[in-house]
Design a protein around this motif. Structure first.
Motif, mmCIF file in Angstrom:
data_model
loop_
_atom_site.group_PDB
_atom_site.id
_atom_site.type_symbol
_atom_site.label_atom_id
_atom_site.label_comp_id
_atom_site.label_asym_id
_atom_site.label_seq_id
_atom_site.Cartn_x
_atom_site.Cartn_y
_atom_site.Cartn_z
ATOM 1 N N ASP A 201 0.824 -1.209 0.000
ATOM 2 C CA ASP A 201 0.000 0.000 0.000
ATOM 3 C C ASP A 201 0.863 1.266 0.000
ATOM 4 O OD1 ASP A 201 -2.449 1.113 -0.276
ATOM 5 O OD2 ASP A 201 -3.114 0.773 1.774
ATOM 6 N N CYS A 202 1.806 1.293 -0.971
ATOM 7 C CA CYS A 202 2.695 2.445 -1.063
ATOM 8 C C CYS A 202 3.181 2.607 -2.496
ATOM 9 C CB CYS A 202 3.890 2.277 -0.124
ATOM 10 S SG CYS A 202 5.061 0.998 -0.614
ATOM 11 N N ALA A 203 3.869 3.694 -2.728
ATOM 12 C CA ALA A 203 4.605 3.903 -3.974
ATOM 13 C C ALA A 203 6.080 3.911 -3.602
ATOM 14 C CB ALA A 203 4.205 5.215 -4.621
ATOM 15 N N LEU A 204 6.898 3.225 -4.402
ATOM 16 C CA LEU A 204 8.339 3.144 -4.170
ATOM 17 C C LEU A 204 9.086 3.699 -5.366
ATOM 18 C CD1 LEU A 204 8.930 -0.452 -2.724
ATOM 19 C CD2 LEU A 204 9.205 1.712 -1.525
ATOM 20 N N ALA A 205 10.209 4.324 -5.090
ATOM 21 C CA ALA A 205 11.108 4.796 -6.142
ATOM 22 C C ALA A 205 12.525 4.390 -5.735
ATOM 23 C CB ALA A 205 11.000 6.299 -6.316
ATOM 24 N N LYS A 206 13.181 3.600 -6.563
ATOM 25 C CA LYS A 206 14.548 3.147 -6.303
ATOM 26 C C LYS A 206 15.521 4.172 -6.850
ATOM 27 C CE LYS A 206 17.880 0.060 -5.533
ATOM 28 N NZ LYS A 206 18.623 0.327 -4.340
ATOM 29 N N PHE A 207 16.515 4.535 -6.038
ATOM 30 C CA PHE A 207 17.601 5.398 -6.512
ATOM 31 C C PHE A 207 18.906 4.765 -6.059
ATOM 32 C CE2 PHE A 207 16.715 6.887 -2.293
ATOM 33 C CZ PHE A 207 17.930 7.319 -1.782
ATOM 34 N N GLY A 208 20.022 5.298 -6.492
ATOM 35 C CA GLY A 208 21.319 4.700 -6.212
ATOM 36 C C GLY A 208 21.591 4.405 -4.749
ATOM 37 N N GLY A 209 21.132 5.270 -3.852
ATOM 38 C CA GLY A 209 21.430 5.106 -2.437
ATOM 39 C C GLY A 209 20.347 4.428 -1.623
ATOM 40 N N GLY A 210 19.262 4.006 -2.235
ATOM 41 C CA GLY A 210 18.208 3.368 -1.461
ATOM 42 C C GLY A 210 16.842 3.498 -2.093
ATOM 43 N N TRP A 211 15.848 3.666 -1.235
ATOM 44 C CA TRP A 211 14.447 3.705 -1.652
ATOM 45 C C TRP A 211 13.779 4.963 -1.130
ATOM 46 C CZ3 TRP A 211 12.704 0.032 -4.864
ATOM 47 C CH2 TRP A 211 13.411 -1.166 -4.932
ATOM 48 N N LEU A 212 12.898 5.513 -1.942
ATOM 49 C CA LEU A 212 11.959 6.540 -1.496
ATOM 50 C C LEU A 212 10.616 5.849 -1.390
ATOM 51 C CD1 LEU A 212 12.995 9.435 -3.886
ATOM 52 C CD2 LEU A 212 13.557 9.232 -1.454
ATOM 53 N N LEU A 213 9.845 6.205 -0.393
ATOM 54 C CA LEU A 213 8.563 5.551 -0.161
ATOM 55 C C LEU A 213 7.504 6.591 0.154
ATOM 56 C CD1 LEU A 213 7.956 2.399 1.914
ATOM 57 C CD2 LEU A 213 6.651 4.429 2.429
ATOM 58 N N LYS A 214 6.333 6.418 -0.466
ATOM 59 C CA LYS A 214 5.164 7.240 -0.147
ATOM 60 C C LYS A 214 4.034 6.293 0.238
ATOM 61 C CE LYS A 214 4.651 9.524 -4.055
ATOM 62 N NZ LYS A 214 4.197 10.512 -5.055
ATOM 63 N N PRO A 215 3.671 6.246 1.522
ATOM 64 C CA PRO A 215 2.518 5.423 1.904
ATOM 65 C C PRO A 215 1.269 5.925 1.194
ATOM 66 C CG PRO A 215 3.788 6.052 3.832
ATOM 67 C CD PRO A 215 4.309 6.866 2.677
ATOM 68 N N LEU A 216 0.423 5.005 0.778
ATOM 69 C CA LEU A 216 -0.831 5.366 0.117
ATOM 70 C C LEU A 216 -2.022 5.180 1.052
ATOM 71 C CD1 LEU A 216 -0.115 3.816 -3.401
ATOM 72 C CD2 LEU A 216 0.159 6.196 -2.657
ATOM 73 N N THR A 217 -1.733 4.914 2.301
ATOM 74 C CA THR A 217 -2.769 4.777 3.319
ATOM 75 C C THR A 217 -3.105 6.156 3.877
ATOM 76 O OG1 THR A 217 -1.107 4.575 5.058
ATOM 77 C CG2 THR A 217 -1.883 2.525 4.048
ATOM 78 N N TYR A 218 -4.053 6.194 4.786
ATOM 79 C CA TYR A 218 -4.244 7.404 5.565
ATOM 80 C C TYR A 218 -2.972 7.641 6.362
ATOM 81 C CZ TYR A 218 -9.201 7.286 4.487
ATOM 82 O OH TYR A 218 -10.400 7.289 3.838
ATOM 83 N N MET A 219 -2.680 8.901 6.633
ATOM 84 C CA MET A 219 -1.455 9.272 7.322
ATOM 85 C C MET A 219 -1.278 8.511 8.633
ATOM 86 S SD MET A 219 -0.534 11.543 10.068
ATOM 87 C CE MET A 219 -1.992 12.517 10.137
ATOM 88 N N ASN A 220 -2.351 8.306 9.389
ATOM 89 C CA ASN A 220 -2.209 7.666 10.696
ATOM 90 C C ASN A 220 -1.950 6.165 10.603
ATOM 91 O OD1 ASN A 220 -4.795 7.054 9.887
ATOM 92 N ND2 ASN A 220 -5.747 7.509 11.848
ATOM 93 N N LEU A 221 -1.851 5.627 9.384
ATOM 94 C CA LEU A 221 -1.492 4.218 9.170
ATOM 95 C C LEU A 221 -0.177 4.087 8.394
ATOM 96 C CD1 LEU A 221 -4.991 2.825 8.098
ATOM 97 C CD2 LEU A 221 -3.944 2.749 10.373
ATOM 98 N N SER A 222 0.547 5.167 8.209
ATOM 99 C CA SER A 222 1.731 5.167 7.350
ATOM 100 C C SER A 222 2.831 4.228 7.834
ATOM 101 C CB SER A 222 2.275 6.588 7.188
ATOM 102 O OG SER A 222 2.554 7.155 8.445
ATOM 103 N N GLY A 223 2.885 3.951 9.106
ATOM 104 C CA GLY A 223 3.902 3.041 9.626
ATOM 105 C C GLY A 223 3.780 1.629 9.087
ATOM 106 N N GLU A 224 2.568 1.235 8.682
ATOM 107 C CA GLU A 224 2.367 -0.111 8.143
ATOM 108 C C GLU A 224 3.208 -0.326 6.890
ATOM 109 O OE1 GLU A 224 -1.847 -0.592 7.567
ATOM 110 O OE2 GLU A 224 -2.265 -0.412 9.713
ATOM 111 N N ALA A 225 3.148 0.598 5.952
ATOM 112 C CA ALA A 225 3.907 0.476 4.704
ATOM 113 C C ALA A 225 5.406 0.581 4.968
ATOM 114 C CB ALA A 225 3.469 1.539 3.705
ATOM 115 N N VAL A 226 5.791 1.533 5.792
ATOM 116 C CA VAL A 226 7.216 1.725 6.071
ATOM 117 C C VAL A 226 7.806 0.478 6.718
ATOM 118 C CG1 VAL A 226 8.899 3.087 7.386
ATOM 119 C CG2 VAL A 226 6.996 4.240 6.216
ATOM 120 N N SER A 227 7.127 -0.090 7.693
ATOM 121 C CA SER A 227 7.675 -1.277 8.360
ATOM 122 C C SER A 227 7.681 -2.487 7.430
ATOM 123 C CB SER A 227 6.913 -1.584 9.650
ATOM 124 O OG SER A 227 5.589 -1.968 9.386
#
Length: 175
Positions: A21-47
């Motif tokens: 439930d997120c959008a990911l973007a790979k770059f040379g040094g790692g990952w960028l992540l945007k959770p697509l959940t409600y803000m108060n559930l953003s830890g689910e995607a990150v973890s």
């Protein structure tokens, strides 16, 4: 907005990851992540992404808005409490503690933190025409702060960016 700017600067493309439930973007040094959940559930995607890619909480740099900081201000911290921010509360809960760095991007209007019903409208609303110059400047500084943290560490980024930028390009520490 900050991670979108970083993705553009890194030449990274967003890919929707429905399983997390997120959008990911790979770059040379790692990952960028945007959770697509409600803000108060953003830890689910990150973890979930952190577990999958074996990323330790201390290697996660959370970037989020802070209505207690004036528009244009940045604060980088190595760890800390949620400070009333439900998205950070979710990150703390799902990452298993407060020990992850974060970049707080100030969004408070000129009159200070909105009260009551105005808070939701401000946080979810659009920036005014008068706020756009400060927004553009803080987005540039926040992107620079993330790149500095990646290149030379959180402590160095804190020393550089936890200062208020002055009009004459000198910096002084905020009280």
């Amino acid at each position: 907005m900050v991670v979108d700017a970083l993705a553009s600067q890194f030449g990274a493309s967003w890919v929707s990851e429905k399983r997390w439930d997120c959008a990911l973007a790979k770059f040379g040094g790692g990952w960028l992540l945007k959770p697509l959940t409600y803000m108060n559930l953003s830890g689910e995607a990150v973890s979930a992404v952190s577990r999958f890619y074996k990323i330790e909480p201390g290697e996660v740099l959370a970037v989020y808005d802070d209505v207690d900081l004036p528009l244009g201000s940045l604060r980088i911290r190595q760890k800390g409490s949620a400070g009333g921010h439900n998205g950070v509360r979710s990150l703390i809960s799902h990452l298993g503690g407060e020990d992850f760095p974060r970049l707080k991007v100030g969004i408070a209007p000129e009159g200070g933190r909105p009260a009551g019903d105005r808070m939701v409208g401000h946080v979810l609303g659009r920036f005014t025409e008068g706020e756009r110059p400060a927004l553009a400047q803080v987005l540039d500084r926040a992107s620079d702060a993330v790149r500095t943290a990646l290149r030379s560490g959180i402590a160095n980024a804190m020393n550089i960016f936890n200062r208020k930028e002055q009009s004459n390009n000198e910096t002084t520490e905020k009280p």
